[in-house]
Design a protein around this motif. Structure first.
Motif, mmCIF file in Angstrom:
data_model
loop_
_atom_site.group_PDB
_atom_site.id
_atom_site.type_symbol
_atom_site.label_atom_id
_atom_site.label_comp_id
_atom_site.label_asym_id
_atom_site.label_seq_id
_atom_site.Cartn_x
_atom_site.Cartn_y
_atom_site.Cartn_z
ATOM 1 N N UNK A 127 11.417 -47.152 -13.979
ATOM 2 C CA UNK A 127 11.257 -46.370 -15.205
ATOM 3 C C UNK A 127 12.496 -46.489 -16.084
ATOM 4 N N UNK A 128 13.665 -46.360 -15.467
ATOM 5 C CA UNK A 128 14.918 -46.494 -16.219
ATOM 6 C C UNK A 128 15.010 -47.855 -16.898
ATOM 7 N N UNK A 129 14.702 -48.903 -16.162
ATOM 8 C CA UNK A 129 14.840 -50.257 -16.697
ATOM 9 C C UNK A 129 13.811 -50.537 -17.780
ATOM 10 N N UNK A 130 12.616 -49.982 -17.648
ATOM 11 C CA UNK A 130 11.619 -50.177 -18.702
ATOM 12 C C UNK A 130 12.094 -49.535 -20.004
ATOM 13 N N UNK A 131 12.609 -48.314 -19.921
ATOM 14 C CA UNK A 131 13.099 -47.661 -21.132
ATOM 15 C C UNK A 131 14.188 -48.504 -21.788
ATOM 16 N N UNK A 132 15.039 -49.120 -20.974
ATOM 17 C CA UNK A 132 16.122 -49.947 -21.517
ATOM 18 C C UNK A 132 15.589 -51.125 -22.321
ATOM 19 N N UNK A 133 14.413 -51.664 -21.952
ATOM 20 C CA UNK A 133 13.828 -52.772 -22.710
ATOM 21 C C UNK A 133 13.421 -52.335 -24.108
ATOM 22 N N UNK A 134 13.275 -51.047 -24.306
ATOM 23 C CA UNK A 134 12.935 -50.484 -25.616
ATOM 24 C C UNK A 134 14.168 -49.930 -26.328
ATOM 25 N N UNK A 135 15.341 -50.273 -25.865
ATOM 26 C CA UNK A 135 16.586 -49.705 -26.398
ATOM 27 C C UNK A 135 16.562 -48.187 -26.294
ATOM 28 N N UNK A 136 15.999 -47.705 -25.183
ATOM 29 C CA UNK A 136 15.868 -46.280 -24.940
ATOM 30 C C UNK A 136 16.393 -45.982 -23.539
ATOM 31 N N UNK A 137 16.122 -44.784 -23.037
ATOM 32 C CA UNK A 137 16.606 -44.329 -21.739
ATOM 33 C C UNK A 137 15.696 -43.221 -21.245
ATOM 34 N N UNK A 138 15.864 -42.833 -20.015
ATOM 35 C CA UNK A 138 15.164 -41.651 -19.525
ATOM 36 C C UNK A 138 15.849 -40.407 -20.083
ATOM 37 N N UNK A 139 15.093 -39.357 -20.389
ATOM 38 C CA UNK A 139 15.723 -38.119 -20.854
ATOM 39 C C UNK A 139 16.457 -37.417 -19.721
ATOM 40 N N UNK A 140 17.530 -36.745 -20.053
ATOM 41 C CA UNK A 140 18.171 -35.894 -19.060
ATOM 42 C C UNK A 140 17.248 -34.715 -18.744
ATOM 43 N N UNK A 141 17.545 -34.042 -17.651
ATOM 44 C CA UNK A 141 16.744 -32.876 -17.293
ATOM 45 C C UNK A 141 16.803 -31.807 -18.384
ATOM 46 N N UNK A 142 17.969 -31.610 -18.976
ATOM 47 C CA UNK A 142 18.102 -30.629 -20.047
ATOM 48 C C UNK A 142 17.324 -31.059 -21.290
ATOM 49 N N UNK A 143 17.401 -32.336 -21.644
ATOM 50 C CA UNK A 143 16.657 -32.822 -22.809
ATOM 51 C C UNK A 143 15.163 -32.672 -22.599
ATOM 52 N N UNK A 144 14.697 -32.985 -21.390
ATOM 53 C CA UNK A 144 13.262 -32.875 -21.125
ATOM 54 C C UNK A 144 12.805 -31.429 -21.277
ATOM 55 N N UNK A 145 13.537 -30.497 -20.669
ATOM 56 C CA UNK A 145 13.118 -29.095 -20.704
ATOM 57 C C UNK A 145 13.193 -28.518 -22.109
ATOM 58 N N UNK A 146 14.220 -28.879 -22.862
ATOM 59 C CA UNK A 146 14.346 -28.381 -24.228
ATOM 60 C C UNK A 146 13.210 -28.889 -25.110
ATOM 61 N N UNK A 147 12.831 -30.159 -24.953
ATOM 62 C CA UNK A 147 11.711 -30.700 -25.727
ATOM 63 C C UNK A 147 10.408 -30.000 -25.382
ATOM 64 N N UNK A 148 10.293 -29.513 -24.152
ATOM 65 C CA UNK A 148 9.074 -28.818 -23.729
ATOM 66 C C UNK A 148 9.064 -27.355 -24.153
ATOM 67 N N UNK A 149 10.218 -26.682 -24.125
ATOM 68 C CA UNK A 149 10.272 -25.230 -24.294
ATOM 69 C C UNK A 149 10.801 -24.773 -25.644
ATOM 70 N N UNK A 150 11.820 -25.476 -26.161
ATOM 71 C CA UNK A 150 12.430 -25.104 -27.419
ATOM 72 C C UNK A 150 13.336 -23.897 -27.319
ATOM 73 N N UNK A 151 13.948 -23.494 -28.441
ATOM 74 C CA UNK A 151 14.855 -22.343 -28.453
ATOM 75 C C UNK A 151 14.171 -21.035 -28.088
ATOM 76 N N UNK A 152 12.835 -20.959 -28.194
ATOM 77 C CA UNK A 152 12.116 -19.768 -27.732
ATOM 78 C C UNK A 152 12.074 -19.682 -26.209
ATOM 79 N N UNK A 153 12.445 -20.771 -25.534
ATOM 80 C CA UNK A 153 12.492 -20.817 -24.066
ATOM 81 C C UNK A 153 11.156 -20.415 -23.443
ATOM 82 N N UNK A 154 10.088 -21.031 -23.932
ATOM 83 C CA UNK A 154 8.744 -20.718 -23.449
ATOM 84 C C UNK A 154 8.556 -21.178 -22.008
ATOM 85 N N UNK A 155 7.653 -20.534 -21.308
ATOM 86 C CA UNK A 155 7.338 -20.940 -19.938
ATOM 87 C C UNK A 155 6.520 -22.231 -19.932
ATOM 88 N N UNK A 156 5.576 -22.334 -20.872
ATOM 89 C CA UNK A 156 4.759 -23.532 -21.034
ATOM 90 C C UNK A 156 5.019 -24.102 -22.429
#
Length: 263
Positions: A121-150
């Motif tokens: 997964x990491x190497x595939x993202x690199x082929x797109x000039x991208x990367x895997x999200x950090x755990x914090x980035x993933x959770x923030x994109x899912x929850x936002x500043x409202x810190x939603x459960x879902x």
């Protein structure tokens, strides 16, 4: 009045984060204008979608949120205020079989690609000039500043996701439950398949500088997110975290990529 961020945290954030350039959606492939310094509430943000190499990504603005869940499992505690000082892009959907170029356990061009090693997964993202999200980035994109459960709120709505109650032992085409979109417009952040993050598994509090974000360590267990099972309370919640050895595969474990915003 609803308060999700302390005034102290916002002041500290504003002091540390320079004004960025806000980008608002004009077409599927072009954005422009200036990002606010900090997003205080989910409703303050309008999703921005842009294509990179024909893959849709959504913009995640800088901001703060409560990472973790004191009412969740032991490794979700303690909850902590976490600030992301740089905006970033994250895939709107999980990487599909068609995008990856082969099928995982489940066939179908638009099904999420799964059953792959963390390094794959990491190497595939690199082929797109991208990367895997950090755990914090993933959770923030899912929850936002409202810190939603879902991604959509604090109550489980089964029609908003693909999981074992409505699609047992199977996946579905990515983005098939648009009602479950997160505040930035990311789809399937709860349900369909779990998703690798870049982070080595370690106990909270989360600290990106403590070695858990080493992208070249292929031996440690890595965190995966985005529950599609409901065998426990909050099993599909955006705070739920699991781990798997980076040398192992799972039929229900896929990924999405992230990338930095270019200055």
């Amino acid at each position: 009045m609803r308060i999700t961020l302390s005034s102290i945290a916002i002041a500290l954030f504003a002091a540390c984060v320079p004004d960025a350039t806000q980008q608002t959606q004009t077409t599927a492939t072009q954005t422009a204008a200036a990002l606010p310094t900090v997003i205080a509430y989910n409703a303050d943000w309008t999703p921005v979608i842009q294509k990179f190499d024909d893959v849709e990504m959504v913009l995640v603005p800088a901001g703060c949120f409560t990472m973790g869940n004191d009412a969740g499992r032991r490794d979700e505690r303690p909850a902590q205020e976490t600030c992301l000082r740089q905006s970033y892009w994250i895939d709107r959907t999980e990487v599909t079989n068609a995008e990856y170029g082969s099928e995982g356990h489940f066939s179908g061009a638009n099904r999420p690609h799964e059953n792959l090693l963390w390094s794959e997964a990491r190497d595939f993202c690199a082929t797109r000039s991208a990367r895997l999200p950090t755990e914090a980035e993933w959770e923030y994109a899912a929850r936002g500043p409202d810190s939603l459960i879902y991604p959509w709120g604090n109550d489980l709505i089964e029609d908003n996701l693909i999981f074992d109650h409505n699609t047992p032992e199977d996946t579905a085409d990515v983005g098939s439950r648009p009602s479950g979109a997160s505040w930035v417009g990311a789809l399937d952040m709860s349900g369909n398949v779990f998703e690798w993050t870049s982070s080595i598994y370690a106990r909270y509090p989360y600290d990106a500088s403590d070695g858990r974000e080493d992208p070249n360590d292929n031996t440690d267990s890595r965190v995966y997110r985005g529950g599609n099972q409901s065998y426990m309370d909050y099993g599909t919640a955006a705070t739920t975290r699991f781990r798997l050895e980076s040398t192992e595969r799972d039929w229900f474990l896929g990924f999405r990529c992230a990338r930095d915003v270019e200055g």
